[in-house]
Design an enzyme around this catalytic site. Structure first.
Site, short mmCIF file in Angstrom:
data_model
loop_
_atom_site.label_atom_id
_atom_site.label_comp_id
_atom_site.label_asym_id
_atom_site.label_seq_id
_atom_site.Cartn_x
_atom_site.Cartn_y
_atom_site.Cartn_z
N TYR A 108 -6.78 25.05 18.94
CA TYR A 108 -5.60 25.81 18.53
C TYR A 108 -4.33 25.00 18.76
CZ TYR A 108 -4.49 26.96 23.44
OH TYR A 108 -4.15 26.90 24.77
N ARG A 152 -1.26 16.17 17.43
CA ARG A 152 -2.23 16.63 18.43
C ARG A 152 -3.37 17.40 17.75
NH1 ARG A 152 -0.18 20.14 23.36
NH2 ARG A 152 0.01 21.72 21.73
N LYS A 196 -7.35 20.51 22.87
CA LYS A 196 -6.78 21.87 23.01
C LYS A 196 -7.76 22.90 22.46
CE LYS A 196 -2.27 24.16 22.52
NZ LYS A 196 -1.96 24.34 23.96
N GLU A 239 -1.93 20.18 36.25
CA GLU A 239 -0.86 20.78 35.45
C GLU A 239 -0.81 22.28 35.70
OE1 GLU A 239 -1.70 20.12 31.24
OE2 GLU A 239 -3.84 20.31 31.61
N LEU A 287 -3.68 18.27 29.30
CA LEU A 287 -3.37 18.38 27.88
C LEU A 287 -2.14 17.52 27.57
CD1 LEU A 287 -4.11 20.16 25.30
CD2 LEU A 287 -2.04 21.43 25.91
#
Lengths: 284, 284
Positions: free
Chosen positions: B33, B52, B148, B180, B204
């Site tokens: 996504y 990305r 992702k 993160e 990510l």
């Protein structure tokens, strides 16, 4: 002939079974599943699947949409509607939909539940008779593999690696030790001793594994639950995998090393018989 | 008023947007996504989201169902249909459905794509103004966090831990070092130096992160991309998170240790301004 499936209280044709794009199962992999084997039109190791289901739901904090009896009734009806003799029933429960995408679900969110069947003649498959090749790959899954969630891309990436090297299943390892197969439990046999990794957050508590280990105790086969390496597996006398629709499936090749001359070994053959006998006897 | 959403070539009402229960996005979390921020009715960091996206699709071996221009057109149409001034467009691409569940997909499987919008006044939120509390938790996600995917239960488990300790976001760590936030990139400031973890499979590659680091270079703010611990973060002068719909959001408390006296610090405030200025200027 179209398949009948079940979704949220209704039976319908497979192609009509749809869920909202806002279902958290789809947006966050916020869902768990179970696969119960069907043999002779009856359900295999059902009680143990329900125990694992309850555990998965509890760990995920998803309320049970149906009780065990209700699930049994739906599974039996699907088996009947689809005339399944040998195969499986797949059941998935998602946290449901809030009609939007927020990280944390609302308090009153209602779970989604669906089930469908597959025909599969597991005990007649070539793999079941001749054994399979496994290919090792690092276990890149998350740290809660004891919960049967649909977050399965780690297993799928590993299975691709295995497929490209001509393998029928992947043998995953972590920190130097075998964890399990991509979608199966894994075992080796050395000097008559059955060896498998002990349960922890690192592997799925397999229902077929649980049934088999109970049978192993009944039949006085010596069992050692401990860590072992891929090299140790390659040097074992025999190896096999288990799963709800796999039963006991021989492994005759690991990373191009042959086991028991490339043929299923005697302990594996015996366990196949013992498990199938249990399956035919105890399926409900 | 109902929301208009997009699914596989069609615009429809949110409640009518449904997918097959056999979609691999639902059965295997076999989906990726993107979330693009919307500011002033225009799309933020779109090009970097598309870069990305291409990377995620390539790593997952999912063919692109639409090209960048087509995606841009759909996103703009959704923003228009739903009168979004500030908010986001969510886009998910799954590998599609084979009409059944097999571990490995068929060769000709056609991806599913859907998009929907959300209204969100990010720069007016209390959190954006006053800062948030973060709570640390182990990072239990899989080893390919650079893709992702929708396999987000690791982040959600961590976010629950944070929420129960009164936190607005989780600060995840692994092998002693911060990775993160649950759904955000994380940064600290010490003696005027901006510090963040370098890209790898462990985190990510945030699009807002990428935009911010480009701006940081333009504005001569010194940057150090290196590992650091939760303790080091607690002892930093300032900390903040970034995300597509979060922008630059101050962190004023980590595990009950106050940063910069519990108020957003000057570097964070400056970066909030710099990022918003870029957003207003460069959104398309």
């Amino acid at each position: 002939m179209t398949r009948s499936v079940y979704i949220n209280g209704n039976y319908c044709a497979a192609e009509d079974a749809k869920i909202s794009i806002f279902d958290r199962g789809l947006l966050f992999a916020d869902a768990i599943y179970e696969v119960a084997g069907v043999i002779d039109g009856r359900l295999l190791d059902f009680k143990s699947h329900m125990q694992r289901l309850d555990r998965s739901l509890k760990e995920m904090r998803i309320p049970a949409p149906l009780n065990h009896d209700e699930i049994l009734a739906v599974m039996r009806e699907l088996v009947r509607l689809n005339s399944i003799k040998e195969g499986l029933v797949y059941m998935q429960i998602t946290r449901g939909s809030d009609g939007d995408r927020e990280f944390l679900p609302s308090d009153g969110i209602v779970p989604t539940i669906f089930m469908f069947t597959q025909n599969k003649a597991s005990a007649e498959r070539k793999e079941y008779v001749d054994g399979i090749k496994m290919v090792s790959a690092p276990d890149i899954r998350w740290a809660r593999r004891d919960i049967k969630t649909v977050g399965l891309m780690g297993s799928l990436f590993a299975k691709w690696t295995a497929k490209e090297a001509g393998g029928g299943e992947v043998l995953m390892y972590q920190d130097g030790y075998v964890t399990e197969g991509g979608f199966t439990s894994f075992y080796i046999v050395k000097n008559g001793l059955l060896i498998t990794r002990p349960l922890s957050n690192d592997i799925l508590p397999g229902c077929t594994r649980q049934a088999l280990l109970t049978l192993v105790a009944e039949f006085d086969i010596e069992l050692d639950q401990r860590l072992f390496t891929v090299t140790e597996a390659q040097q074992a006398d025999e190896a096999f995998i288990t799963g709800a629709s796999t039963y006991v499936c021989p492994v005759v090749n690991i990373d191009d090393s042959l086991l028991s001359d490339g043929k299923p070994g005697p302990v594996t053959r015996r366990l196949q018989e013992i498990y199938l006998e249990h399956a035919m006897r105890d399926a409900i």
